[in-house]
Enzyme design. Structure first.
Site, PDB file in Angstrom:
ATOM      1  N   GLY A 110       8.385 -67.700  15.924  1.00 49.29           N
ATOM      2  CA  GLY A 110       9.358 -67.500  16.996  1.00 49.29           C
ATOM      3  C   GLY A 110       9.744 -66.029  17.156  1.00 49.29           C
ATOM      4  O   GLY A 110      10.142 -65.608  18.251  1.00 49.29           O
ATOM      5  N   GLU A 133       2.742 -70.904  12.653  1.00 49.02           N
ATOM      6  CA  GLU A 133       3.296 -72.257  12.778  1.00 49.02           C
ATOM      7  C   GLU A 133       2.359 -73.340  12.276  1.00 49.02           C
ATOM      8  O   GLU A 133       2.776 -74.314  11.649  1.00 49.02           O
ATOM      9  CB  GLU A 133       3.663 -72.548  14.245  1.00 49.02           C
ATOM     10  CG  GLU A 133       4.926 -71.863  14.723  1.00 49.02           C
ATOM     11  CD  GLU A 133       4.678 -70.500  15.335  1.00 49.02           C
ATOM     12  OE1 GLU A 133       3.622 -69.887  15.056  1.00 49.02           O
ATOM     13  OE2 GLU A 133       5.552 -70.033  16.084  1.00 49.02           O
TER      14      GLU A 133
HETATM   15  N1  CO8 Z   1      13.238 -69.403   8.410  1.00 50.38           N
HETATM   16  C1  CO8 Z   1      14.214 -69.471   7.499  1.00 50.38           C
HETATM   17  N2  CO8 Z   1      14.345 -68.591   6.463  1.00 50.38           N
HETATM   18  C2  CO8 Z   1      13.447 -67.616   6.397  1.00 50.38           C
HETATM   19  C3  CO8 Z   1      12.386 -67.490   7.313  1.00 50.38           C
HETATM   20  C4  CO8 Z   1      12.312 -68.434   8.378  1.00 50.38           C
HETATM   21  N3  CO8 Z   1      11.365 -68.373   9.338  1.00 50.38           N
HETATM   22  N4  CO8 Z   1      11.647 -66.432   6.958  1.00 50.38           N
HETATM   23  C5  CO8 Z   1      12.218 -65.906   5.857  1.00 50.38           C
HETATM   24  N5  CO8 Z   1      13.308 -66.617   5.519  1.00 50.38           N
HETATM   25  C6  CO8 Z   1      14.207 -66.393   4.382  1.00 50.38           C
HETATM   26  C7  CO8 Z   1      13.560 -66.815   3.073  1.00 50.38           C
HETATM   27  O1  CO8 Z   1      13.683 -68.210   2.889  1.00 50.38           O
HETATM   28  C8  CO8 Z   1      14.351 -66.017   2.081  1.00 50.38           C
HETATM   29  O2  CO8 Z   1      15.596 -66.633   1.884  1.00 50.38           O
HETATM   30  P1  CO8 Z   1      16.219 -66.721   0.390  1.00 50.38           P
HETATM   31  O3  CO8 Z   1      16.453 -65.268   0.016  1.00 50.38           O
HETATM   32  O4  CO8 Z   1      17.467 -67.493   0.588  1.00 50.38           O
HETATM   33  O5  CO8 Z   1      15.182 -67.370  -0.460  1.00 50.38           O
HETATM   34  C9  CO8 Z   1      14.619 -64.710   2.836  1.00 50.38           C
HETATM   35  O6  CO8 Z   1      14.452 -65.001   4.231  1.00 50.38           O
HETATM   36  C10 CO8 Z   1      13.645 -63.605   2.490  1.00 50.38           C
HETATM   37  O7  CO8 Z   1      12.329 -64.125   2.650  1.00 50.38           O
HETATM   38  P2  CO8 Z   1      11.225 -64.088   1.478  1.00 50.38           P
HETATM   39  O8  CO8 Z   1      11.867 -64.134   0.157  1.00 50.38           O
HETATM   40  O9  CO8 Z   1      10.215 -65.140   1.817  1.00 50.38           O
HETATM   41  O10 CO8 Z   1      10.633 -62.621   1.730  1.00 50.38           O
HETATM   42  P3  CO8 Z   1       9.155 -62.122   1.399  1.00 50.38           P
HETATM   43  O11 CO8 Z   1       9.177 -60.646   1.609  1.00 50.38           O
HETATM   44  O12 CO8 Z   1       8.673 -62.664   0.119  1.00 50.38           O
HETATM   45  O13 CO8 Z   1       8.230 -62.787   2.561  1.00 50.38           O
HETATM   46  C11 CO8 Z   1       7.680 -63.432   4.801  1.00 50.38           C
HETATM   47  C12 CO8 Z   1       8.426 -62.433   3.904  1.00 50.38           C
HETATM   48  C13 CO8 Z   1       6.193 -63.294   4.614  1.00 50.38           C
HETATM   49  C14 CO8 Z   1       8.038 -63.092   6.251  1.00 50.38           C
HETATM   50  C15 CO8 Z   1       8.119 -64.878   4.446  1.00 50.38           C
HETATM   51  O14 CO8 Z   1       9.526 -64.922   4.439  1.00 50.38           O
HETATM   52  C16 CO8 Z   1       7.638 -65.914   5.408  1.00 50.38           C
HETATM   53  O15 CO8 Z   1       6.475 -66.302   5.361  1.00 50.38           O
HETATM   54  N6  CO8 Z   1       8.529 -66.423   6.315  1.00 50.38           N
HETATM   55  C17 CO8 Z   1       8.225 -67.487   7.193  1.00 50.38           C
HETATM   56  C18 CO8 Z   1       7.294 -67.050   8.298  1.00 50.38           C
HETATM   57  C19 CO8 Z   1       6.984 -68.205   9.224  1.00 50.38           C
HETATM   58  O16 CO8 Z   1       6.308 -69.139   8.864  1.00 50.38           O
HETATM   59  N7  CO8 Z   1       7.498 -68.143  10.494  1.00 50.38           N
HETATM   60  C20 CO8 Z   1       7.277 -69.172  11.455  1.00 50.38           C
HETATM   61  C21 CO8 Z   1       8.392 -70.125  11.447  1.00 50.38           C
HETATM   62  S1  CO8 Z   1       8.118 -71.499  12.515  1.00 50.38           S
HETATM   63  C22 CO8 Z   1       8.509 -70.926  14.048  1.00 50.38           C
HETATM   64  O17 CO8 Z   1       8.864 -69.790  14.224  1.00 50.38           O
HETATM   65  C23 CO8 Z   1       8.393 -71.896  15.151  1.00 50.38           C
HETATM   66  C24 CO8 Z   1       8.896 -71.343  16.483  1.00 50.38           C
HETATM   67  C25 CO8 Z   1       8.963 -72.400  17.525  1.00 50.38           C
HETATM   68  C26 CO8 Z   1      10.041 -73.373  17.205  1.00 50.38           C
HETATM   69  C27 CO8 Z   1      10.087 -74.456  18.182  1.00 50.38           C
HETATM   70  C28 CO8 Z   1      11.307 -75.373  18.028  1.00 50.38           C
HETATM   71  C29 CO8 Z   1      11.079 -76.648  17.319  1.00 50.38           C
END
Ligand code: CO8
Length: 259
Positions: A110, A133
């Protein structure tokens, strides 16, 4: 007290919107999208704002929709959430002012879809972009399946969408996904400078130009050309057209007033 999820700041004629959910890498939840929507409404009506910059605080532009908030959703609620994001992102596209996304760290899911709805994208070296996604068992729901192919072509879009792999800012530049790549510490100043340049241009013609492109390219060619001609004609009802052409002929810089 609830944290403000989107901060708005005014730099002369440029409004800077900063996603402010740093701990979650600016993950987009309903509250953030609603705040963003409210700011966009206000900016649309503010004649003092002539260009908008959208950026993220902390380590990322935005790492996607909030996975924790989405995980328990059923189909109807998920569709509602998708429609909410889509509506807010359409507000950006329909905003009668240019919007520049400044991408650093991550623009994923997103987060990338949000950047795709902006008119221009500037990325910092080291930024990673992607539509992961599919790896979560879903598909993009905030416009990614529609705007990405329109921007970079179906083949390249499918490569990103089907694999979920992340690409670098340089690869994004090469495929036309971003307009420019700069050093991380130059991202904000470059974005602001580009926005200031846009803010000096005639606002009505800019607004109609956006319409001609976003609405016109969704029509067949004949209708698109007709829309273009109508909007072109409208420009000649403005003071700014007289000023722009008079200034050119007098060999002086124009001063556009938005009328
Ligand atoms: N949602 C919620 N929390 C998140 C997200 C996310 N997308 N991304 C990161 N965070 C949080 C982590 O859970 C973490 O929280 P906590 O400290 O409480 O554990 C904090 O942010 C820091 O993240 P990381 O510890 O994972 O940080 P890293 O440096 O290790 O990794 C990354 C960074 C690679 C960006 C990793 O966080 C990651 O892979 N994030 C998710 C990426 C992803 O898959 N995004 C797609 C999400 S789905 C989407 O966007 C669908 C859109 C359309 C929706 C339609 C409606 C239904």
């Amino acid at each position: 007290m609830e944290e403000t999820r989107v901060v708005v700041q005014h730099e002369g004629p440029v409004a800077v919107l900063t996603l402010n959910r740093e701990q979650q890498l600016n993950a987009l939840d309903e509250a953030l999208l609603s705040e963003l929507s409210g700011h966009l409404r206000a900016l649309a009506d503010d004649p003092g704002v002539r260009a908008v910059v959208l950026c993220g605080r902390g380590r990322a532009f935005a790492a996607g929709a909030d996975i924790a908030a989405m995980q328990p959703l059923g189909p109807a609620a998920a569709e509602r959430f998708a429609r909410l994001g889509q509506a807010v992102f359409q507000q950006i596209e329909r905003l009668p002012k240019p919007v520049i996304a400044l991408i650093h760290g991550y623009a994923l899911g997103g987060g990338l879809e949000l950047a795709l709805a902006c008119d221009l994208r500037i990325a910092a070296h080291g930024a990673q972009l992607g539509q992961p996604e599919i790896r979560l068992g879903i598909l993009p729901g905030f416009g990614g399946t529609q705007r990405l192919p329109r921007l970079v072509g179906r083949g390249r879009a499918l490569q990103l969408l089907l694999t979920g792999e992340r690409i670098t800012a340089d690869a994004a530049l090469e495929m036309g996904l971003v307009n420019e790549v700069v050093a991380p510490d130059a991202l904000y100043t470059t974005g602001l400078a580009r926005a200031r340049q846009l803010a000096e241009l005639p606002p009505l013609a800019l607004a109609w130009l956006k319409r001609a492109v976003y609405e016109g390219t969704e029509l067949d060619l004949a209708r698109g050309l007709s829309l273009e001609a109508a909007l072109f004609g409208l420009c000649f009802a403005t003071h700014d057209q007289k000023e722009g052409m008079a200034a050119f002929l007098a060999k002086r810089p124009p001063v556009f007033e938005g009328k």
